[in-house]
Design an enzyme around this catalytic site. Structure first.
Site, short mmCIF file in Angstrom:
data_model
loop_
_atom_site.label_atom_id
_atom_site.label_comp_id
_atom_site.label_asym_id
_atom_site.label_seq_id
_atom_site.Cartn_x
_atom_site.Cartn_y
_atom_site.Cartn_z
N HIS A 159 -7.43 -7.66 5.04
CA HIS A 159 -7.23 -7.83 3.60
C HIS A 159 -7.30 -9.30 3.17
O HIS A 159 -7.29 -9.59 1.97
CB HIS A 159 -5.89 -7.25 3.16
CG HIS A 159 -5.79 -5.76 3.32
ND1 HIS A 159 -6.66 -4.89 2.69
CD2 HIS A 159 -4.93 -4.98 4.04
CE1 HIS A 159 -6.33 -3.64 3.03
NE2 HIS A 159 -5.30 -3.67 3.85
N ASP A 195 -9.88 1.05 9.53
CA ASP A 195 -8.50 1.10 9.02
C ASP A 195 -8.45 2.06 7.82
O ASP A 195 -9.45 2.25 7.12
CB ASP A 195 -8.07 -0.31 8.60
CG ASP A 195 -6.61 -0.41 8.22
OD1 ASP A 195 -5.81 -0.82 9.07
OD2 ASP A 195 -6.26 -0.08 7.06
N HIS A 197 -7.12 1.56 5.04
CA HIS A 197 -7.30 0.82 3.80
C HIS A 197 -8.62 0.06 3.81
O HIS A 197 -9.07 -0.40 4.86
CB HIS A 197 -6.15 -0.19 3.63
CG HIS A 197 -4.78 0.43 3.70
ND1 HIS A 197 -4.04 0.44 4.87
CD2 HIS A 197 -4.05 1.08 2.77
CE1 HIS A 197 -2.88 1.06 4.63
NE2 HIS A 197 -2.86 1.46 3.38
N ASP A 284 -3.86 3.54 11.09
CA ASP A 284 -3.04 4.11 10.02
C ASP A 284 -3.71 5.34 9.40
O ASP A 284 -3.22 5.90 8.41
CB ASP A 284 -2.67 3.06 8.95
CG ASP A 284 -3.77 2.08 8.63
OD1 ASP A 284 -4.92 2.29 9.07
OD2 ASP A 284 -3.48 1.08 7.93
C1 SP5 Z 1 -3.54 -4.00 7.42
C2 SP5 Z 1 -3.00 -2.90 6.56
O1 SP5 Z 1 -3.03 -1.74 6.96
N1 SP5 Z 1 -2.45 -3.23 5.40
C3 SP5 Z 1 -1.93 -2.25 4.52
C4 SP5 Z 1 -1.20 -2.85 3.37
C5 SP5 Z 1 -0.60 -1.79 2.49
N2 SP5 Z 1 0.37 -2.36 1.63
C6 SP5 Z 1 0.85 -1.63 0.51
C7 SP5 Z 1 0.86 -0.17 0.74
C8 SP5 Z 1 1.33 0.61 -0.46
C9 SP5 Z 1 1.54 2.02 0.03
N3 SP5 Z 1 1.97 2.88 -0.99
C10 SP5 Z 1 2.37 4.16 -0.48
C11 SP5 Z 1 1.46 5.23 -0.95
C12 SP5 Z 1 1.72 6.49 -0.20
N4 SP5 Z 1 0.66 7.41 -0.43
ZN ZN Z 2 -4.38 -0.31 6.78
#
Ligand code: SP5
Ligand code: ZN
Length: 350
Positions: A159, A195, A197, A284
Site C-alpha cells: 500500500h 493480497d 487488498h 488475508d
Molecule cells: C497489507 C494489508 O493487508 N493491509 C490491509 C490494510 C487494511 N486496513 C484497513 C482495513 C479496514 C477493514 N474494514 C473491515 C471490513 C470488513 N469487511
Molecule cells: Zn491485505
C-alpha cells in the site's frame, strides 16, 4: 527456496488503528511474523538474514523527502512530549491544497498517509528498513541464481507508494524487490499481487512504466480497503498503458472463482514475457481472516503455490497481509512448499 528474515520486525509493535470508529490494537502484529517463521522452520526451510543494503537503494522507488519523514517522524513526535503511536487527524481531500507540505507533525502525517490505520511507533523505521532489506536481499539471491526466494517482510509494503504510506505499509518491499531485479539484469519484471487488498502503492510506483507489469487480484474496492484504487478500468498511463491489470473480485470469492482469475493473471504475465516475477503474497484471502471476506481454505494455499510456480519464472515472494494468526504459518508454508515442489519438478529453459 531460502527465506530472508530479520528479528527487527518485532520493533514495530504497540500501535493502534482506527477500526470502525474505535481505536484498536493493530491487526498487523509481531506474532504474524513469529508464526510464519516457526512454520517455515518446521517445514525445513533455510532462514538467512538480510544484507546491509545501503539506505540509498530506497530512493530507487521512493521520494527522498518522504523517506526523510519516515526516518525522523517519531523523534519529532517525542520532541513534542508525546509517546504511544502516531496517527493523523486530517487529509488533503478535494478542495484542499496538495502542493504544500505543512511543517508541523500532524499536517505532515496527513500529507504523507491516506488512512488512520497505519501507526508510526518508536521502532517503525528500524522494522520497515529491515523488511525492505529482506525483500531486496531475496531479489539479490534470485539475480545470483536461486530460482526463488521468500522475504518474510513485516511491516508489509504494497500500500506504500513513491511518497505515501498507509494500509499498515511504510516502504514498498515488493516494488523495491522488482526494481532491484530491474537494476541487476532483468529487463522486464512482472509483479503479481495476491493480497486480499489492492496493491495501490505498487500500482502507483509503476503506473507509467512499460518494463514492470503490475497484476493484482483483490476484493472489490467498492466496499473494501483501499477503496479509492484497484478498479478494472485502471490500465496504466503513458508508456505504461496496458501494463497494469486489475482483477477485482466480489466478497465471498472462493477457490474456484479465484483460480479462474489467477489463470487470467498468469496468462497476462506470460504474454508480457518477463525475466522474473515478484509475488506480493498476502494470505488475508483466508476464510477466517478477521478483516477480509474471501473464502480460501488451508489446502487452497498449496494450490496457489503450485499455480504461481507454473509461471515458470525466477520468483521473489514477498510477504504482505494475513491477519488470521493461528493459521498464517500453515497458509504461507503451504504456498511456499507447493511452489518449491512444483518449481523443482518443472525446470525452466534458460
Ligand atoms: C497489507 C494489508 O493487508 N493491509 C490491509 C490494510 C487494511 N486496513 C484497513 C482495513 C479496514 C477493514 N474494514 C473491515 C471490513 C470488513 N469487511
Ligand atoms: Zn491485505
Amino acid at each position: 527456496m531460502r527465506v530472508v528474515y530479520s528479528p527487527l520486525h518485532a520493533r514495530h509493535d504497540g500501535g493502534v488503528e482506527l477500526h470502525r470508529g474505535a481505536l484498536l490494537p493493530s491487526f498487523e502484529s509481531p506474532v504474524r511474523a513469529q508464526f510464519i517463521l516457526e512454520a517455515l522452520q518446521r517445514g525445513g526451510f533455510t532462514i538467512v538474514p538480510p544484507r546491509d543494503i545501503p539506505e540509498t537503494r530506497l530512493l530507487s522507488v521512493h521520494d527522498a523527502e518522504f523517506v526523510e519523514f519516515l526516518r525522523g517522524a517519531y523523534a519529532r513526535w517525542t520532541d513534542r512530549g508525546r509517546d504511544g503511536s502516531m496517527l493523523p487527524s486530517g487529509f488533503p481531500a478535494r478542495g484542499l491544497r496538495q502542493d504544500h507540505r505543512p511543517s508541523g507533525i500532524h499536517g505532515s502525517m496527513g500529507y504523507y498517509t491516506f488512512d488512520a490505520s497505519t501507526p508510526i511507533v518508536a521502532g517503525t523505521w528500524v522494522a520497515a528498513l529491515a523488511a525492505a532489506r529482506c525483500a531486496m536481499t531475496a531479489a539479490a539471491l534470485v539475480t545470483e541464481g536461486d530460482s526463488a526466494a521468500y522475504a518474510l517482510c513485516r511491516p508489509p509494503g504494497h500500500h506504500a507508494g513513491r511518497s505515501f504510506y498507509g494500509g499498515y505499509c511504510y516502504l514498498n518491499n515488493a516494488a523495491l524487490a522488482a526494481q532491484y531485479l530491474r537494476d541487476h539484469g532483468c529487463a522486464r519484471v512482472a509483479v503479481l499481487d495476491v493480497d486480499y487488498h489492492h496493491g495501490n502503492g505498487t500500482q502507483e510506483i509503476f503506473w507509467e512504466r512499460d518494463d514492470v507489469l503490475f497484476v493484482s487480484l483483490h476484493a472489490t474496492p467498492e466496499s473494501e480497503y483501499p477503496y479509492f484504487l484497484g478498479y478494472a478500468d485502471e490500465r496504466g498511463a503513458g508508456p505504461g498503458d496496458g501494463c497494469t491489470l486489475n482483477l477485482p473480485l466480489p466478497l465471498g470469492t472462493g477457490w474456484q472463482e479465484y483460480r479462474a482469475a489467477l489463470d487470467v493473471a498468469l496468462a497476462a504475465i506470460g504474454r508480457f514475457t518477463p525475466d522474473a516475477l515478484v509475488v506480493s503474497l498476502g494470505v488475508d484471502t483466508f476464510e477466517a481472516d478477521p478483516i477480509s471476506a474471501f473464502k480460501l481454505t488451508v489446502p487452497d494455499y498449496a494450490r496457489l503455490g503450485a499455480g504461481l510456480a507454473a509461471a515458470g519464472l525466477p520468483t521473489v515472494l514477498v510477504q504482505e497481509g494475513g491477519y488470521a494468526v493461528a493459521e498464517i504459518g500453515d497458509n504461507v508454508a503451504g504456498v511456499l512448499a507447493a511452489f518449491a515442489e512444483r518449481q523443482t519438478a518443472t525446470p525452466r529453459n534458460t
